[in-house]
Design an enzyme around this catalytic site. Structure first.
Site, PDB file in Angstrom:
ATOM      1  N   SER A 107      41.711  34.544  35.597  1.00 43.07           N
ATOM      2  CA  SER A 107      41.710  33.363  36.471  1.00 43.07           C
ATOM      3  C   SER A 107      42.964  32.533  36.268  1.00 43.07           C
ATOM      4  O   SER A 107      43.282  31.681  37.090  1.00 43.07           O
ATOM      5  CB  SER A 107      40.532  32.446  36.126  1.00 43.07           C
ATOM      6  OG  SER A 107      39.341  33.132  36.123  1.00 43.07           O
ATOM      7  N   HIS A 128      42.310  39.006  41.499  1.00 48.66           N
ATOM      8  CA  HIS A 128      41.435  37.887  41.125  1.00 48.66           C
ATOM      9  C   HIS A 128      40.272  37.830  42.122  1.00 48.66           C
ATOM     10  O   HIS A 128      40.392  37.264  43.207  1.00 48.66           O
ATOM     11  CB  HIS A 128      42.264  36.598  41.136  1.00 48.66           C
ATOM     12  CG  HIS A 128      41.517  35.388  40.671  1.00 48.66           C
ATOM     13  ND1 HIS A 128      41.921  34.106  40.954  1.00 48.66           N
ATOM     14  CD2 HIS A 128      40.384  35.254  39.942  1.00 48.66           C
ATOM     15  CE1 HIS A 128      41.075  33.244  40.418  1.00 48.66           C
ATOM     16  NE2 HIS A 128      40.137  33.918  39.814  1.00 48.66           N
ATOM     17  N   GLU A 140      42.420  37.326  45.404  1.00 48.11           N
ATOM     18  CA  GLU A 140      43.779  36.789  45.261  1.00 48.11           C
ATOM     19  C   GLU A 140      44.590  37.883  44.552  1.00 48.11           C
ATOM     20  O   GLU A 140      44.275  38.243  43.414  1.00 48.11           O
ATOM     21  CB  GLU A 140      43.700  35.503  44.417  1.00 48.11           C
ATOM     22  CG  GLU A 140      44.860  34.573  44.574  1.00 48.11           C
ATOM     23  CD  GLU A 140      44.683  33.275  43.755  1.00 48.11           C
ATOM     24  OE1 GLU A 140      43.886  33.237  42.802  1.00 48.11           O
ATOM     25  OE2 GLU A 140      45.383  32.304  44.086  1.00 48.11           O
ATOM     26  N   ASN A 178      43.174  28.326  41.711  1.00 46.63           N
ATOM     27  CA  ASN A 178      42.880  27.325  40.685  1.00 46.63           C
ATOM     28  C   ASN A 178      43.897  26.190  40.634  1.00 46.63           C
ATOM     29  O   ASN A 178      43.595  25.109  40.157  1.00 46.63           O
ATOM     30  CB  ASN A 178      42.754  28.001  39.319  1.00 46.63           C
ATOM     31  CG  ASN A 178      41.399  28.661  39.204  1.00 46.63           C
ATOM     32  OD1 ASN A 178      40.393  28.096  39.615  1.00 46.63           O
ATOM     33  ND2 ASN A 178      41.355  29.876  38.676  1.00 46.63           N
TER      34      ASN A 178
END
Ligand code: NAD
Length: 285
Positions: A107, A128, A140, A178
């Site tokens: 992550s 991801h 991702e 994120n």
């Protein structure tokens, strides 16, 4: 995450070796895959024959070398810890064929740094997946500094074959997901910390005002407050910018072991085996 990734690959026709150092984790993963497939059967998305075919494509393995020896792709989804990932990728470099692509579901850890411990920087990439993997459409795809066009293209195509929507991004702290999500969660925690509004009020504003399916404080509880703190620290260290500094309230909650849904206590209190939640006693007015 590993069980969800294995589920999705097997459902789309790929033979999967599901690897973990813990036999118990492997047994738990198979149980979860079974339960999630049953849900798909009850919704008539698949039938019992298809469920059996999907399960037959998954083999559990507890030895890394045996599990990856003949593979074209490895998707690493071990615990989010830099030293552990560097050790695993060093081993993968030794145990896999030179053409094998090495992906990480990390992550927040730099793909470029992970690639640096291998002899094939061009074949290391981020995949991801989002939680829960069988449900969430996005993957991702993170290009490390030296990931090749050919490998990126292959992984984009492969992700589409999993019926996912891949989005290509470059390898900078937090990637895209994120980098945007965590500052929003941090700001929601600051709003609570500064007394701007209560837990339910903050979540309700974001759910009803911004059409978010879940408020940021509840989402933080689900992700795990320790995970949110770790990702914010990656952003803070990676950019050296105080705007990413984790809220002191988040730091205190993690230090006290209130990590969210997994410990039963976060911004809300959770009862095991129930979907009910109420605002944690610490934040009740
Ligand atoms: N949980 C999420 O919502 C989420 C979402 C996206 C990405 N991720 C990423 O996915 C990865 C896994 O996350 P998780 O929440 O499933 O973690 P987890 O801690 O629940 O599971 C990790 C598993 O890795 C196993 N493991 C540890 N060391 C190992 C080794 N050397 N070899 C093989 N297996 C090993 C553990 O036994 C455990 O079963 C992390 O990189 C995380 O950042 C998590």
């Amino acid at each position: 995450m590993g069980n969800g990734i294995a589920h999705v690959f097997a459902q789309n026709g790929y033979n999967v070796n599901l690897i973990d150092v813990s036999e118990e984790a492997l047994a738990r993963a198979l149980k979860t895959i079974n339960k999630n497939l049953d849900r798909q059967v009850s919704k008539e998305l698949i039938n019992e024959t298809e469920k059996a075919e999907i399960l037959a494509r998954i083999t559990t393995v507890s030895n890394l070398q045996n599990g990856v020896a003949d593979r074209e792709l490895v998707v690493e989804a071990a615990t989010e810890n830099l030293d552990l990932k560097l050790k695993i990728f060093g081993d993968l470099d030794k145990f896999t064929d030179s053409n094998c692509i090495l992906a990480s579901n990390t992550s927040s850890i730099s793909i470029t740094q992970i690639a640096s411990v291998t002899s094939k920087h061009d074949k290391v990439i981020g995949m991801h997946f989002m939680n829960p993997v069988p449900v969430m459409k996005l993957v991702e795809i993170i290009r490390g500094y030296s990931t090749s066009d050919e490998v990126t293209e292959k992984i984009m195509t492969l992700s589409k074959s999993l019926k996912k929507v891949p989005v290509e991004v470059n390898d900078y702290p937090g990637f895209v997901a994120n980098r945007i999500l965590m500052p929003m969660i941090n700001e929601a925690i600051y709003a609570l910390y500064e007394g701007v509004a209560g837990v339910e009020e903050i979540d309700t504003v974001m759910k009803l005002g911004m059409a978010h399916p879940m408020g940021p404080l509840q989402l933080a509880d689900f992700i795990g407050l320790d995970v949110c703190l770790a990702i914010l620290n990656v952003l803070y260290d990676g950019f050296g910018n105080p705007k990413y500094a984790p809220c002191p309230l988040l730091v205190n909650m993690v230090r006290s072991g209130n990590l969210g849904a997994k410990t039963g206590q976060g911004f809300y209190t959770y009862t095991p085996g129930s979907k009910d939640k109420e605002v944690s006693a610490s934040f009740k007015k």
